[in-house]
Scaffold this motif. Structure first.
Motif: not given
Length: 182
Positions: A99-101, A104, A118, A135-136, A138-140
């Protein structure tokens, strides 16, 4: 010309709309522009997608499917697991980094290469001293490196989420299965 779709304006707005037919159903959607040349290009692109669907190259998904996010696919997966009494804390924890990766991101925009990135990030983790993060990454960054078997369980959930909505969003990305060493 019949079968080519049309561009029209709606009362009270300058934005042009297009109309075309797919599998006997008329689709109407905004071209998001008031420029007739851009609207024709938009319609031409849609008609190319309809043509690809007709000859079986790629299934036409339509404007509604373009708005579906991967997070919505995960919500649907959780609902499915709840109904079947299979939603466990382990599954919820495996969905957190997914979900984090991807939560949205548009489901149609999730590509094979993004899933491979990922997998690489989950294997190696995000370096603490790296300055320019994608962005990936940052989310992980809050999730550390994990074993290949755990990555397989996570990506399996991603694959199942796409499988449940295959009629709406299509096949989804090809997901690499990593070798596991038991």
């Amino acid at each position: 010309m019949w079968g080519m779709g049309s561009i029209y304006s709606r009362k009270g707005t300058k934005i042009l709309w297009c109309k075309y037919s797919i599998r006997g159903k008329v689709e109407r959607e905004s071209t998001k522009t008031s420029d007739p040349a851009k609207a024709r290009r938009y319609l031409r692109r849609r008609m190319d997608e309809v043509g690809a669907d007709r000859i079986g190259i790629k299934r036409f998904v339509g404007p509604m499917a373009e708005r579906i996010t991967v997070g919505e696919l995960f919500d649907n997966l959780e609902n499915n697991y709840t109904i079947r009494h299979k939603l466990t804390p382990q599954i919820r924890s495996k969905l957190k980094p997914l979900r984090a990766a991807f939560g949205t991101m548009s489901a149609l925009r999730l590509s094979d290469s993004v899933v491979q990135d990922y997998i690489r990030i989950r294997q190696q983790g995000v370096p603490a001293n790296k300055i320019n993060l994608s962005r990936l990454e940052l989310s992980l960054r809050d999730f550390g490196p994990i074993a290949d078997a755990t990555i397989n369980r996570e990506t399996q959930l991603l694959k199942q989420a796409f499988k449940l909505k295959k009629k709406v969003v299509g096949e989804g990305p090809d997901i690499l299965k990593l070798p596991e060493d038991n």
